[in-house]
Write a protein that holds these residues in place. Structure first.
Motif, PDB file in Angstrom:
ATOM      1  N   ARG A 258       0.780  -1.243   0.510  1.00 32.73           N
ATOM      2  CA  ARG A 258      -0.378  -0.135  -0.501  1.00 32.73           C
ATOM      3  C   ARG A 258       1.200   0.848  -0.001  1.00 32.73           C
ATOM      4  O   ARG A 258       1.048   1.912   1.246  1.00 32.73           O
ATOM      5  CB  ARG A 258      -0.827   0.044   0.880  1.00 32.73           C
ATOM      6  CG  ARG A 258      -1.222  -1.257   1.150  1.00 32.73           C
ATOM      7  CD  ARG A 258      -3.045  -0.714   2.435  1.00 32.73           C
ATOM      8  NE  ARG A 258      -3.280  -0.499   1.703  1.00 32.73           N
ATOM      9  CZ  ARG A 258      -3.646   0.718   3.187  1.00 32.73           C
ATOM     10  NH1 ARG A 258      -3.301   1.769   4.106  1.00 32.73           N
ATOM     11  NH2 ARG A 258      -4.721   1.974   2.822  1.00 32.73           N
ATOM     12  N   PRO A 259       1.507   1.323  -1.399  1.00 32.03           N
ATOM     13  CA  PRO A 259       2.328   2.400  -0.716  1.00 32.03           C
ATOM     14  C   PRO A 259       1.255   3.939  -1.322  1.00 32.03           C
ATOM     15  O   PRO A 259       0.496   3.989  -1.322  1.00 32.03           O
ATOM     16  CB  PRO A 259       3.688   2.429  -1.992  1.00 32.03           C
ATOM     17  CG  PRO A 259       2.772   1.583  -3.139  1.00 32.03           C
ATOM     18  CD  PRO A 259       1.653   0.051  -2.266  1.00 32.03           C
ATOM     19  N   MET A 260       2.315   5.658  -1.075  1.00 30.67           N
ATOM     20  CA  MET A 260       1.786   6.414  -1.264  1.00 30.67           C
ATOM     21  C   MET A 260       2.419   7.027  -2.137  1.00 30.67           C
ATOM     22  O   MET A 260       3.403   7.256  -2.155  1.00 30.67           O
ATOM     23  CB  MET A 260       1.922   6.847   0.126  1.00 30.67           C
ATOM     24  CG  MET A 260       0.937   8.577   0.552  1.00 30.67           C
ATOM     25  SD  MET A 260       1.240   9.048   1.986  1.00 30.67           S
ATOM     26  CE  MET A 260       0.092   8.159   2.704  1.00 30.67           C
ATOM     27  N   CYS A 261       1.719   7.935  -3.012  1.00 27.71           N
ATOM     28  CA  CYS A 261       2.552   9.096  -3.750  1.00 27.71           C
ATOM     29  C   CYS A 261       2.792   9.742  -2.906  1.00 27.71           C
ATOM     30  O   CYS A 261       1.224  10.898  -2.281  1.00 27.71           O
ATOM     31  CB  CYS A 261       0.940   9.827  -4.174  1.00 27.71           C
ATOM     32  SG  CYS A 261       1.291  10.486  -5.749  1.00 27.71           S
ATOM     33  N   VAL A 262       3.667  10.572  -3.274  1.00 30.06           N
ATOM     34  CA  VAL A 262       4.119  12.471  -2.620  1.00 30.06           C
ATOM     35  C   VAL A 262       4.707  12.588  -4.112  1.00 30.06           C
ATOM     36  O   VAL A 262       6.403  12.592  -4.398  1.00 30.06           O
ATOM     37  CB  VAL A 262       5.898  11.162  -1.583  1.00 30.06           C
ATOM     38  CG1 VAL A 262       6.268  12.514  -0.279  1.00 30.06           C
ATOM     39  CG2 VAL A 262       4.796  10.184  -0.448  1.00 30.06           C
ATOM     40  N   ASP A 263       4.277  13.262  -3.714  1.00 27.85           N
ATOM     41  CA  ASP A 263       4.702  14.353  -4.774  1.00 27.85           C
ATOM     42  C   ASP A 263       6.030  14.129  -5.907  1.00 27.85           C
ATOM     43  O   ASP A 263       6.829  14.153  -6.499  1.00 27.85           O
ATOM     44  CB  ASP A 263       5.894  15.544  -4.301  1.00 27.85           C
ATOM     45  CG  ASP A 263       6.409  16.893  -4.873  1.00 27.85           C
ATOM     46  OD1 ASP A 263       5.476  17.421  -6.128  1.00 27.85           O
ATOM     47  OD2 ASP A 263       6.784  17.149  -4.962  1.00 27.85           O
ATOM     48  N   GLY A 264       4.195  13.230  -6.814  1.00 29.07           N
ATOM     49  CA  GLY A 264       5.168  12.895  -8.247  1.00 29.07           C
ATOM     50  C   GLY A 264       5.244  11.695  -7.763  1.00 29.07           C
ATOM     51  O   GLY A 264       5.710  10.595  -9.617  1.00 29.07           O
ATOM     52  N   VAL A 265       6.050  10.408  -6.456  1.00 29.45           N
ATOM     53  CA  VAL A 265       7.358   9.252  -6.726  1.00 29.45           C
ATOM     54  C   VAL A 265       5.981   8.367  -5.513  1.00 29.45           C
ATOM     55  O   VAL A 265       5.506   8.903  -4.764  1.00 29.45           O
ATOM     56  CB  VAL A 265       8.225   9.947  -6.131  1.00 29.45           C
ATOM     57  CG1 VAL A 265       8.540   8.739  -5.488  1.00 29.45           C
ATOM     58  CG2 VAL A 265       8.755  11.236  -6.941  1.00 29.45           C
ATOM     59  N   VAL A 266       5.636   7.247  -6.628  1.00 31.26           N
ATOM     60  CA  VAL A 266       5.205   6.641  -5.508  1.00 31.26           C
ATOM     61  C   VAL A 266       6.435   5.340  -5.724  1.00 31.26           C
ATOM     62  O   VAL A 266       6.604   4.603  -6.708  1.00 31.26           O
ATOM     63  CB  VAL A 266       4.035   5.867  -6.090  1.00 31.26           C
ATOM     64  CG1 VAL A 266       3.850   5.033  -7.579  1.00 31.26           C
ATOM     65  CG2 VAL A 266       3.450   4.511  -5.238  1.00 31.26           C
ATOM     66  N   HIS A 267       7.025   4.266  -4.753  1.00 29.58           N
ATOM     67  CA  HIS A 267       8.017   3.539  -4.639  1.00 29.58           C
ATOM     68  C   HIS A 267       7.352   2.325  -5.013  1.00 29.58           C
ATOM     69  O   HIS A 267       6.083   1.776  -3.711  1.00 29.58           O
ATOM     70  CB  HIS A 267       9.085   3.313  -3.627  1.00 29.58           C
ATOM     71  CG  HIS A 267       9.142   4.485  -3.413  1.00 29.58           C
ATOM     72  ND1 HIS A 267      10.086   5.259  -4.627  1.00 29.58           N
ATOM     73  CD2 HIS A 267       9.453   5.549  -2.651  1.00 29.58           C
ATOM     74  CE1 HIS A 267      10.611   5.832  -3.897  1.00 29.58           C
ATOM     75  NE2 HIS A 267      10.383   6.921  -2.617  1.00 29.58           N
ATOM     76  N   LEU A 268       6.835   1.466  -6.056  1.00 30.24           N
ATOM     77  CA  LEU A 268       6.180   0.283  -6.225  1.00 30.24           C
ATOM     78  C   LEU A 268       6.578  -1.316  -5.428  1.00 30.24           C
ATOM     79  O   LEU A 268       8.081  -1.253  -5.265  1.00 30.24           O
ATOM     80  CB  LEU A 268       6.004  -0.261  -7.564  1.00 30.24           C
ATOM     81  CG  LEU A 268       5.189   1.152  -8.789  1.00 30.24           C
ATOM     82  CD1 LEU A 268       5.184   0.697  -9.730  1.00 30.24           C
ATOM     83  CD2 LEU A 268       3.827   1.044  -7.908  1.00 30.24           C
ATOM     84  N   PRO A 269       5.979  -1.839  -4.939  1.00 30.15           N
ATOM     85  CA  PRO A 269       6.287  -2.945  -4.711  1.00 30.15           C
ATOM     86  C   PRO A 269       6.212  -4.447  -5.541  1.00 30.15           C
ATOM     87  O   PRO A 269       6.072  -3.914  -6.834  1.00 30.15           O
ATOM     88  CB  PRO A 269       4.829  -3.593  -3.588  1.00 30.15           C
ATOM     89  CG  PRO A 269       3.761  -2.937  -4.429  1.00 30.15           C
ATOM     90  CD  PRO A 269       4.248  -1.374  -4.260  1.00 30.15           C
ATOM     91  N   SER A 270       6.965  -5.574  -5.495  1.00 28.57           N
ATOM     92  CA  SER A 270       6.834  -6.419  -5.860  1.00 28.57           C
ATOM     93  C   SER A 270       7.160  -8.221  -5.420  1.00 28.57           C
ATOM     94  O   SER A 270       6.859  -8.151  -4.261  1.00 28.57           O
ATOM     95  CB  SER A 270       8.775  -6.469  -5.894  1.00 28.57           C
ATOM     96  OG  SER A 270       9.449  -5.144  -7.015  1.00 28.57           O
ATOM     97  N   CYS A 271       6.704  -8.223  -5.637  1.00 21.24           N
ATOM     98  CA  CYS A 271       6.566 -10.009  -5.582  1.00 21.24           C
ATOM     99  C   CYS A 271       7.266 -10.947  -6.386  1.00 21.24           C
ATOM    100  O   CYS A 271       8.133 -10.600  -7.764  1.00 21.24           O
ATOM    101  CB  CYS A 271       5.003 -10.324  -6.431  1.00 21.24           C
ATOM    102  SG  CYS A 271       3.814  -9.547  -4.809  1.00 21.24           S
ATOM    103  N   GLN A 272       7.418 -12.290  -5.924  1.00 24.37           N
ATOM    104  CA  GLN A 272       8.280 -13.412  -6.200  1.00 24.37           C
ATOM    105  C   GLN A 272       8.127 -14.581  -5.397  1.00 24.37           C
ATOM    106  O   GLN A 272       7.367 -14.787  -4.673  1.00 24.37           O
ATOM    107  CB  GLN A 272      10.021 -13.042  -5.548  1.00 24.37           C
ATOM    108  CG  GLN A 272      10.676 -11.954  -6.473  1.00 24.37           C
ATOM    109  CD  GLN A 272      11.994 -12.082  -5.928  1.00 24.37           C
ATOM    110  OE1 GLN A 272      12.149 -12.485  -5.108  1.00 24.37           O
ATOM    111  NE2 GLN A 272      13.155 -10.915  -6.943  1.00 24.37           N
TER     112      GLN A 272
END
Length: 272
Positions: A258-272
């Protein structure tokens, strides 16, 4: 010590002053005698003074911070003699202001720590300079006396990145006039929405924070998808939380899903 002798020479008495070396040393002067004596002022700074001084010694005693004056002390045969003045409160020089400036406080007899405040007598004028100044420990004012003048107009308001003024602009604006701004779609305003003309300058902080964009290509490489809905692309405004789920495998790392959008930047999670 000294001895005075008298002799008659041609019908006149003559006086002769003779210095004779004393057999006993002259007594010292003590600091305690000075502190308990009539010469002492409670506003003296006695820091660094010695406990006693030999006969003939001269010392200078200054006044404490915030006071002016000093004493020259002479040790003569175990007693203090002095030359100087008593300590007086340190004062700042007289403040001179124009007739259209209102002064609150005493600008002529200001001791250390005294505060003088200023305002304009006319509501149509504004104060240029400090609204208050104080008399510091060096006997100096902390700032210059202000002036009162008619306020200046402003030119057109400055542009706003990723935003614009809500209404059409004029060529000039009067003091205290405001201009309202709006941000572009999906952009989030921080501060504002007004800038104000203040004596020739625009005041008011406004920022349009950028939205975040997440597309299918970015999600595919991380084995994730939107948890709700089947959208291929999503625009999310600043401060929004985006929820993801794994297309295969399990989440890795500490970012969470559940990442948050911060001034145009969102850190996407990953799955393996």
């Amino acid at each position: 010590m000294h001895v005075i002798t008298r002799s008659c020479v041609l019908f006149f008495w003559m006086h002769t002053l003779t210095f004779v070396k004393s057999q006993e040393p002259l007594p010292d002067c003590t600091l305690q005698d000075f502190l308990n004596g009539p010469l002492f002022d409670s506003n003296f700074d006695t820091t660094g003074l010695e406990a006693s001084y030999v006969a003939g010694r001269q010392i200078r005693v200054s006044c404490s911070t915030g006071y002016s004056g000093f004493f020259l002390l002479f040790c003569i045969e175990g007693k203090w003699q002095s030359r100087g003045t008593k300590c007086k409160p340190q004062q700042c020089p007289v403040i001179h202001v124009s007739n259209n400036v209102q002064v609150i406080g005493d600008p002529e007899e200001a001791n250390v720590g005294n505060v003088v405040r200023f305002s304009c007598k006319s509501n149509s004028e504004i104060l240029s300079g400090s609204q208050e100044i104080y008399c510091n420990e060096n006997g100096e004012w902390s700032g210059e006396a202000p002036t009162c003048n008619a306020p200046l107009d402003c030119e057109q308001p400055p542009p706003l990145a990723n935003g614009d003024t809500k209404n059409s602009m004029k060529f000039s604006y009067r003091h205290n006039e405001r201009v309202e701004y709006i941000c572009q779609n999906y952009y989030t305003m921080q501060g504002g929405p007004f800038k104000t003309c203040n004596n020739g300058e625009w005041t008011g902080e406004i920022i349009c924070l950028r939205p975040c964009t997440v597309d299918e290509e970015a999600m595919r490489g991380r084995n994730i998808r939107f948890r709700y809905g089947r959208k291929d692309k999503l625009y999310s405004t600043h401060g929004d939380v985006i929820e993801f789920s794994c297309t295969r495998g399990r989440p890795v790392g500490s970012l969470g899903m559940r990442p948050m959008c911060v001034d145009g930047v969102v850190h996407l999670p990953s799955c393996q």
